[in-house]
Write a protein that holds these residues in place. Sequence first.
Motif, PDB file in Angstrom:
ATOM      1  N   ALA A 543     -15.346  -3.624  -5.583  1.00  0.00           N
ATOM      2  CA  ALA A 543     -14.303  -4.104  -4.610  1.00  0.00           C
ATOM      3  C   ALA A 543     -13.198  -3.049  -4.440  1.00  0.00           C
ATOM      4  CB  ALA A 543     -13.741  -5.409  -5.113  1.00  0.00           C
ATOM      5  N   LEU A 544     -13.007  -2.382  -5.794  1.00  0.00           N
ATOM      6  CA  LEU A 544     -12.140  -1.300  -5.804  1.00  0.00           C
ATOM      7  C   LEU A 544     -12.747   0.083  -5.215  1.00  0.00           C
ATOM      8  CD1 LEU A 544      -9.640   0.389  -6.796  1.00  0.00           C
ATOM      9  CD2 LEU A 544     -10.792   0.709  -8.981  1.00  0.00           C
ATOM     10  N   ALA A 545     -14.019   0.104  -5.254  1.00  0.00           N
ATOM     11  CA  ALA A 545     -14.688   1.146  -4.482  1.00  0.00           C
ATOM     12  C   ALA A 545     -14.593   1.051  -2.965  1.00  0.00           C
ATOM     13  CB  ALA A 545     -15.995   1.288  -5.008  1.00  0.00           C
ATOM     14  N   VAL A 546     -14.690  -0.145  -2.570  1.00  0.00           N
ATOM     15  CA  VAL A 546     -14.553  -0.493  -1.144  1.00  0.00           C
ATOM     16  C   VAL A 546     -13.294  -0.252  -0.665  1.00  0.00           C
ATOM     17  CG1 VAL A 546     -14.553  -2.394   0.581  1.00  0.00           C
ATOM     18  CG2 VAL A 546     -16.524  -2.145  -0.947  1.00  0.00           C
ATOM     19  N   GLY A 547     -12.148  -0.848  -1.394  1.00  0.00           N
ATOM     20  CA  GLY A 547     -10.860  -0.868  -1.042  1.00  0.00           C
ATOM     21  C   GLY A 547     -10.330   0.696  -1.007  1.00  0.00           C
ATOM     22  N   SER A 548     -10.483   1.645  -2.108  1.00  0.00           N
ATOM     23  CA  SER A 548     -10.156   2.840  -2.149  1.00  0.00           C
ATOM     24  C   SER A 548     -10.623   3.729  -0.830  1.00  0.00           C
ATOM     25  CB  SER A 548     -10.582   3.572  -3.384  1.00  0.00           C
ATOM     26  OG  SER A 548     -11.991   3.661  -3.486  1.00  0.00           O
ATOM     27  N   ASN A 549     -11.808   3.248  -0.297  1.00  0.00           N
ATOM     28  CA  ASN A 549     -12.235   4.150   0.868  1.00  0.00           C
ATOM     29  C   ASN A 549     -11.725   3.554   2.277  1.00  0.00           C
ATOM     30  OD1 ASN A 549     -14.518   6.353   0.134  1.00  0.00           O
ATOM     31  ND2 ASN A 549     -14.721   4.554  -1.329  1.00  0.00           N
ATOM     32  N   PHE A 550     -11.758   2.423   2.232  1.00  0.00           N
ATOM     33  CA  PHE A 550     -11.479   1.566   3.596  1.00  0.00           C
ATOM     34  C   PHE A 550      -9.929   1.784   3.829  1.00  0.00           C
ATOM     35  CE2 PHE A 550     -15.480  -1.205   4.078  1.00  0.00           C
ATOM     36  CZ  PHE A 550     -16.031  -0.231   3.918  1.00  0.00           C
ATOM     37  N   GLY A 551      -9.173   1.712   2.499  1.00  0.00           N
ATOM     38  CA  GLY A 551      -7.636   1.695   2.800  1.00  0.00           C
ATOM     39  C   GLY A 551      -7.198   2.990   3.222  1.00  0.00           C
ATOM     40  N   ALA A 552      -8.039   3.921   3.402  1.00  0.00           N
ATOM     41  CA  ALA A 552      -7.623   5.327   4.168  1.00  0.00           C
ATOM     42  C   ALA A 552      -7.120   5.001   5.579  1.00  0.00           C
ATOM     43  CB  ALA A 552      -8.489   6.263   4.105  1.00  0.00           C
ATOM     44  N   TYR A 553      -7.787   3.912   6.105  1.00  0.00           N
ATOM     45  CA  TYR A 553      -7.493   3.473   7.492  1.00  0.00           C
ATOM     46  C   TYR A 553      -6.814   2.247   7.447  1.00  0.00           C
ATOM     47  CZ  TYR A 553     -11.939   1.058   7.468  1.00  0.00           C
ATOM     48  OH  TYR A 553     -12.975   0.347   7.294  1.00  0.00           O
ATOM     49  N   SER A 554      -5.374   2.325   7.127  1.00  0.00           N
ATOM     50  CA  SER A 554      -4.942   0.887   7.014  1.00  0.00           C
ATOM     51  C   SER A 554      -3.543   1.153   7.697  1.00  0.00           C
ATOM     52  CB  SER A 554      -4.803   0.812   5.577  1.00  0.00           C
ATOM     53  OG  SER A 554      -4.185   1.743   4.657  1.00  0.00           O
ATOM     54  N   PHE A 555      -2.307   1.507   6.933  1.00  0.00           N
ATOM     55  CA  PHE A 555      -0.973   1.289   7.558  1.00  0.00           C
ATOM     56  C   PHE A 555      -0.141   2.618   7.359  1.00  0.00           C
ATOM     57  CE2 PHE A 555      -1.634  -2.419   4.673  1.00  0.00           C
ATOM     58  CZ  PHE A 555      -2.174  -3.400   5.752  1.00  0.00           C
ATOM     59  N   VAL A 556      -0.207   3.644   6.576  1.00  0.00           N
ATOM     60  CA  VAL A 556       0.325   4.706   6.736  1.00  0.00           C
ATOM     61  C   VAL A 556      -0.649   6.093   6.453  1.00  0.00           C
ATOM     62  CG1 VAL A 556       2.522   3.666   5.759  1.00  0.00           C
ATOM     63  CG2 VAL A 556       0.853   4.739   4.103  1.00  0.00           C
ATOM     64  N   PHE A 557      -0.044   7.177   6.956  1.00  0.00           N
ATOM     65  CA  PHE A 557      -0.967   8.333   7.099  1.00  0.00           C
ATOM     66  C   PHE A 557      -1.334   8.758   5.604  1.00  0.00           C
ATOM     67  CE2 PHE A 557       1.323   8.634  11.074  1.00  0.00           C
ATOM     68  CZ  PHE A 557       0.204   8.877  11.905  1.00  0.00           C
ATOM     69  N   SER A 558      -0.098   8.527   4.686  1.00  0.00           N
ATOM     70  CA  SER A 558      -0.406   9.240   3.300  1.00  0.00           C
ATOM     71  C   SER A 558      -1.350   8.102   2.337  1.00  0.00           C
ATOM     72  CB  SER A 558       0.884   9.358   2.489  1.00  0.00           C
ATOM     73  OG  SER A 558       1.808   7.869   2.697  1.00  0.00           O
ATOM     74  N   ALA A 559      -1.954   7.240   3.048  1.00  0.00           N
ATOM     75  CA  ALA A 559      -3.023   6.490   2.287  1.00  0.00           C
ATOM     76  C   ALA A 559      -4.119   7.230   1.866  1.00  0.00           C
ATOM     77  CB  ALA A 559      -3.407   5.201   3.298  1.00  0.00           C
ATOM     78  N   SER A 560      -4.210   8.225   2.442  1.00  0.00           N
ATOM     79  CA  SER A 560      -5.373   9.291   2.129  1.00  0.00           C
ATOM     80  C   SER A 560      -4.976  10.911   2.392  1.00  0.00           C
ATOM     81  CB  SER A 560      -6.732   8.904   2.518  1.00  0.00           C
ATOM     82  OG  SER A 560      -6.591   9.137   4.187  1.00  0.00           O
ATOM     83  N   LEU A 561      -5.727  11.528   1.691  1.00  0.00           N
ATOM     84  CA  LEU A 561      -5.483  12.932   2.294  1.00  0.00           C
ATOM     85  C   LEU A 561      -6.181  13.390   3.408  1.00  0.00           C
ATOM     86  CD1 LEU A 561      -4.644  15.937   1.713  1.00  0.00           C
ATOM     87  CD2 LEU A 561      -6.964  16.311   0.885  1.00  0.00           C
TER      88      LEU A 561
END
Length: 611
Positions: A543-561
């Motif tokens: 679930a952490l693996a899913v969230g760490s990848n899917f969370g990149a397209y969520s609320f803020v730009f800085s959620a991922s590089l």
Amino acid sequence: MAIQPLQDGSDRSIDARSIVTLIVFFIVNALVIYPIRVPFPLLFSRGCDNLQKRISFEIPCEREERPSSSTASSTPRNSTSEAEGKPAQPPCARRCQCKRLYFPLDLRTVPVIGVLLLLASTCIPPEVVRRGIVGSGGIKPYDVMTLFFCFAYISISLDCTGLLRYLAFLIASKSTAHGGGTTLYNSFYLFFSIIGLFFGNDPLVLSGTPFLAYFTQHSSIDPPTAFLFTHFQICNLVSAFLVSSNITNLVLTSAFGISFLSYSAWMALPTVASAIILFPLLRWIVFRKKGMIPHTIYPPQISPRSALVDPFGAMFNATIFIITVVVLVGLSAGHLLEGTEGVWTVTVPAAGLVFIRDTVKDRMNAKETKRARAMEKTTPEPNEKNAEALIAPVQGANTDTSSQPANNSQTIQTSPPQDNNRKYRNVISFKPLSPFTDNFPNTSLVISRLPLTLLPFTFSFFILVEGLQHTGWIRIFGNWWGAWEEVGGVAGSVWLMGVLSVIGCNIFGTNIGATILLARVLQYWGTTYQNVSNRSLYGAIFALAVGSNFGAYSFVFSASLAGLLWRSILAQKGISVTYRQFMRWNTIPMVVTMIVACLVVAGEVCVMYKR
């Protein structure tokens, strides 16, 4: 699964140093999300500008030569200057350097400053810094970063050969043979899904975003929202499949001793199921408004073959990439990459072969260029009429008539006038990198596109999390998680870790910081608590693996590089995306795909394990 126990902080109580460490950690995360600039004193800025004028960096000056009174500029600012008796000074890059300088507090500087503050205040000892670089508890940060940058170099070098642009233009030409905008959207979705499975999100964002910005602009797709956001979302979604596609995947496999093959086997179903659900969600719900996906488009008339600038290099780099992935998966499945024989023993030679090939190619091109220049010196210079005759066919061959303005005078004015408004360059001789960049242009281009800011950022976050562990916070968070798991069970573990991972991507300094922190919490829980069920443990990890990848397209730009790169590239292309727009178009896809993937993960662990 072999989880190594944490080395420090399991028996330490919370004290003043612990509180300071936690405050510094949250301040660092806040400044990563909302960066600021601190102004230097104006005297210091002027001194730097005077020093820059004396030291000879090659800086292009956009100031035009002072026009005569008959050709003076008619802008209001210049008119005012002339009325006051002052010479007109058009805006230029040199004048901008005279303004106040600023020190940025963002992901490039703030994590490093936070580590230095903790060291200076004795909140953490030097041993914590060492563990944040060398590794502890099964995680080897240097090995993780080596694998990521080696794959990034191979992927970017492959993109510089034009292979991805060639495939994209080929799909576009086939899909729009009859003006089918819907067919083009469907084809792009499938194309980016397949490419993203192997190359990951960051290389695909670096190559696909400029292509889509150009394509939508020259195809009169307005607004380009559907194509740009679909590309960004599917890139980050499918990066959950392979370990090498994202740093967060590398952190998880290192922390819990999961082989590359086992990880991909567990993540195959959640990734594919989410990708299948995401397509109709975007196509008929999110982007259902008329005009978002036009029925008829007219793309630029460009031959796909012209985008492939280095066919042999494309074949060579693609072969190296595939072989490297296969070798890593095979050796990892046989547990042959543990101990000192880390993944760097496979990825560094592969990236080295690609690097050597790039440098050899640049040297060969440099010799051909010198030979061509020598031949030009031996031939007489053509007169003005012959030069016009030579230039005209080239312009006609390389110009797309569909994208040219109707007025021919605009095309003529692309060349500078004679002497009145000619721009000059303030050239100074000191160019320390010019011997390399001049002789190896393609290699230097690939290196410049590497996300080098990730090096201090990621290592600093490893150190900060080690500091939280040393000061006792990981023990506290692990106990909280253990209490929740006893109440919620498998369903509670999968659900809460999915929620925490997405929220953590937005508040813990990108998905990298969130994954490092939450992985340490799960490590403490898995090695300290007795009778931890495999269902709950595996469910929380994936679930952490899913969230760490899917969370990149969520609320803020800085959620991922990838989000920061995506926004920066679009801004360079003249496309502005606000925080509100980013949240609006990403929230529904993120929520739906997270629900689907977490349900699949919960189903997998219930089928595979009895408890």
